[in-house]
Design an enzyme around this catalytic site. Structure first.
Site, PDB file in Angstrom:
ATOM      1  N   GLU A  98     -31.499  41.583  15.757  1.00  0.00           N
ATOM      2  CA  GLU A  98     -32.185  40.414  15.202  1.00  0.00           C
ATOM      3  C   GLU A  98     -31.989  40.338  13.689  1.00  0.00           C
ATOM      4  O   GLU A  98     -31.835  41.366  13.023  1.00  0.00           O
ATOM      5  CB  GLU A  98     -33.678  40.519  15.590  1.00  0.00           C
ATOM      6  CG  GLU A  98     -34.612  39.526  14.949  1.00  0.00           C
ATOM      7  CD  GLU A  98     -34.440  38.099  15.426  1.00  0.00           C
ATOM      8  OE1 GLU A  98     -33.291  37.611  15.413  1.00  0.00           O
ATOM      9  OE2 GLU A  98     -35.445  37.456  15.768  1.00  0.00           O
ATOM     10  N   ASP A 102     -40.302  37.944  10.450  1.00  0.00           N
ATOM     11  CA  ASP A 102     -41.178  37.278   9.481  1.00  0.00           C
ATOM     12  C   ASP A 102     -42.611  37.390  10.019  1.00  0.00           C
ATOM     13  O   ASP A 102     -43.290  38.377   9.777  1.00  0.00           O
ATOM     14  CB  ASP A 102     -40.713  35.829   9.316  1.00  0.00           C
ATOM     15  CG  ASP A 102     -41.517  35.063   8.278  1.00  0.00           C
ATOM     16  OD1 ASP A 102     -42.434  35.632   7.674  1.00  0.00           O
ATOM     17  OD2 ASP A 102     -41.237  33.867   8.065  1.00  0.00           O
ATOM     18  N   LYS A 130     -39.715  41.440   6.708  1.00  0.00           N
ATOM     19  CA  LYS A 130     -40.646  40.921   5.697  1.00  0.00           C
ATOM     20  C   LYS A 130     -41.958  41.665   5.903  1.00  0.00           C
ATOM     21  O   LYS A 130     -42.869  41.188   6.581  1.00  0.00           O
ATOM     22  CB  LYS A 130     -40.855  39.413   5.896  1.00  0.00           C
ATOM     23  CG  LYS A 130     -39.832  38.545   5.209  1.00  0.00           C
ATOM     24  CD  LYS A 130     -40.257  37.086   5.225  1.00  0.00           C
ATOM     25  CE  LYS A 130     -39.095  36.197   4.855  1.00  0.00           C
ATOM     26  NZ  LYS A 130     -39.413  34.766   5.056  1.00  0.00           N
ATOM     27  N   ASP A 158     -30.016  31.382   7.535  1.00  0.00           N
ATOM     28  CA  ASP A 158     -29.774  30.027   7.039  1.00  0.00           C
ATOM     29  C   ASP A 158     -31.004  29.398   6.414  1.00  0.00           C
ATOM     30  O   ASP A 158     -32.137  29.816   6.634  1.00  0.00           O
ATOM     31  CB  ASP A 158     -29.349  29.124   8.190  1.00  0.00           C
ATOM     32  CG  ASP A 158     -30.523  28.783   9.115  1.00  0.00           C
ATOM     33  OD1 ASP A 158     -31.184  29.732   9.609  1.00  0.00           O
ATOM     34  OD2 ASP A 158     -30.806  27.593   9.323  1.00  0.00           O
ATOM     35  N   ARG A 164     -25.325  30.581   5.915  1.00  0.00           N
ATOM     36  CA  ARG A 164     -25.103  31.703   6.840  1.00  0.00           C
ATOM     37  C   ARG A 164     -23.853  32.493   6.470  1.00  0.00           C
ATOM     38  O   ARG A 164     -23.758  33.681   6.738  1.00  0.00           O
ATOM     39  CB  ARG A 164     -24.927  31.191   8.278  1.00  0.00           C
ATOM     40  CG  ARG A 164     -26.162  30.560   8.895  1.00  0.00           C
ATOM     41  CD  ARG A 164     -25.959  30.407  10.396  1.00  0.00           C
ATOM     42  NE  ARG A 164     -26.908  29.485  11.014  1.00  0.00           N
ATOM     43  CZ  ARG A 164     -28.137  29.814  11.390  1.00  0.00           C
ATOM     44  NH1 ARG A 164     -28.585  31.033  11.206  1.00  0.00           N
ATOM     45  NH2 ARG A 164     -28.939  28.912  11.945  1.00  0.00           N
TER      46      ARG A 164
HETATM   47  P1  IMP Z   1     -40.780  34.931  13.004  1.00  0.00           P
HETATM   48  O1  IMP Z   1     -40.970  34.503  14.414  1.00  0.00           O
HETATM   49  O2  IMP Z   1     -41.761  34.299  12.070  1.00  0.00           O
HETATM   50  O3  IMP Z   1     -40.711  36.440  12.854  1.00  0.00           O
HETATM   51  O4  IMP Z   1     -39.398  34.329  12.518  1.00  0.00           O
HETATM   52  C1  IMP Z   1     -38.237  34.796  13.021  1.00  0.00           C
HETATM   53  C2  IMP Z   1     -37.071  33.861  12.803  1.00  0.00           C
HETATM   54  O5  IMP Z   1     -37.295  32.893  11.779  1.00  0.00           O
HETATM   55  C3  IMP Z   1     -35.915  34.682  12.357  1.00  0.00           C
HETATM   56  O6  IMP Z   1     -35.175  35.155  13.455  1.00  0.00           O
HETATM   57  C4  IMP Z   1     -35.146  33.722  11.478  1.00  0.00           C
HETATM   58  O7  IMP Z   1     -34.219  32.985  12.262  1.00  0.00           O
HETATM   59  C5  IMP Z   1     -36.198  32.801  10.909  1.00  0.00           C
HETATM   60  N1  IMP Z   1     -36.616  33.218   9.556  1.00  0.00           N
HETATM   61  C6  IMP Z   1     -37.769  33.835   9.189  1.00  0.00           C
HETATM   62  N2  IMP Z   1     -37.806  34.084   7.882  1.00  0.00           N
HETATM   63  C7  IMP Z   1     -36.628  33.628   7.375  1.00  0.00           C
HETATM   64  C8  IMP Z   1     -36.045  33.624   6.055  1.00  0.00           C
HETATM   65  O8  IMP Z   1     -36.596  34.093   5.042  1.00  0.00           O
HETATM   66  N3  IMP Z   1     -34.807  33.065   5.963  1.00  0.00           N
HETATM   67  C9  IMP Z   1     -34.131  32.549   7.028  1.00  0.00           C
HETATM   68  N4  IMP Z   1     -34.630  32.543   8.273  1.00  0.00           N
HETATM   69  C10 IMP Z   1     -35.876  33.077   8.446  1.00  0.00           C
HETATM   70 MG    MG Z   2     -33.126  31.023  12.048  1.00  0.00          MG
END
Ligand code: IMP
Ligand code: MG
Length: 178
Positions: A98, A102, A130, A158, A164
């Site tokens: 992955e 975030d 993060k 992205d 990317r």
């Molecule tokens: P989560 O579900 O909030 O953990 O987000 C996961 C997905 O959001 C990741 O696999 C990324 O595709 C996208 N994402 C989260 N933070 C960022 C960032 O800072 N830059 C780019 N994509 C992000």
């Molecule tokens: Mg993404």
């Protein structure tokens, strides 16, 4: 593209060094296990391409598509499978590749989903963490780097489908998305 970057966090060289390190570790841990590396589209693709070549044991690869972000920089909280895993993973060792954790919503969803397919083992290899934005309850067996709570692009990640192809990992200037 380069002009839109506030700060480079990890250079091409730093990434390559870390990828080599992780590749060696994965090769040792999964020896004789013929694991399936499942990359999460699209952000995990660049990382997979490098990691798989840093691994010296037989592996298989597969892709899954999950959408949790629109063209905004905040998670919508809604996770949707846009491309399913087409390999039978029951009784197989699975390693998810992955791009970034975030909120952790996407990864938690994917974990629950794949666990339901009865793999022999299920682990995570993440490029970026993060650390300050999610509960510390997601177990990442392999992690390349921690990043601050900023919007990160490059090396697969992205903003609105752009950046990317940057070979490094950097913070996007706020004026681009604000
Ligand atoms: P989560 O579900 O909030 O953990 O987000 C996961 C997905 O959001 C990741 O696999 C990324 O595709 C996208 N994402 C989260 N933070 C960022 C960032 O800072 N830059 C780019 N994509 C992000
Ligand atoms: Mg993404």
């Amino acid at each position: 593209m380069h002009y839109d970057i506030e700060k480079i966090l990890y250079s091409e060289q730093a990434i390559q060094q870390k990828v080599e390190e992780l590749g060696k570790k994965i090769s040792r841990d999964y020896k004789d296990k013929n694991p399936i590396l499942i990359s999460i589209l699209k952000g995990g693709v660049v990382f997979l391409a490098d990691i798989m070549r840093a691994v010296s044991i037989p592996i298989e690869i597969e892709f899954m598509g999950v959408a949790s972000y629109g063209n905004s920089t905040k998670s919508t909280g809604v996770v949707q499978i846009t491309k399913d895993c087409n390999i039978d993973i029951s009784n197989r060792h699975v390693l998810i590749i992955e791009d970034i954790v975030d909120t952790g919503l996407s990864l938690n969803y994917i974990l629950r989903y794949l666990q339901g397919k009865n793999p022999l083992s299920l682990n995570i290899c993440v490029l970026l963490d993060k650390v300050d934005t999610h509960e510390p309850d997601i177990e990442m067996a392999y992690k390349a780097f921690d990043v601050p709570d900023e919007f990160i692009v490059g090396y697969g990640l992205d903003y609105d489908e752009k950046y990317r192809n940057l070979p490094y990992i950097g913070i996007l200037k706020k004026e681009i998305y604000q």
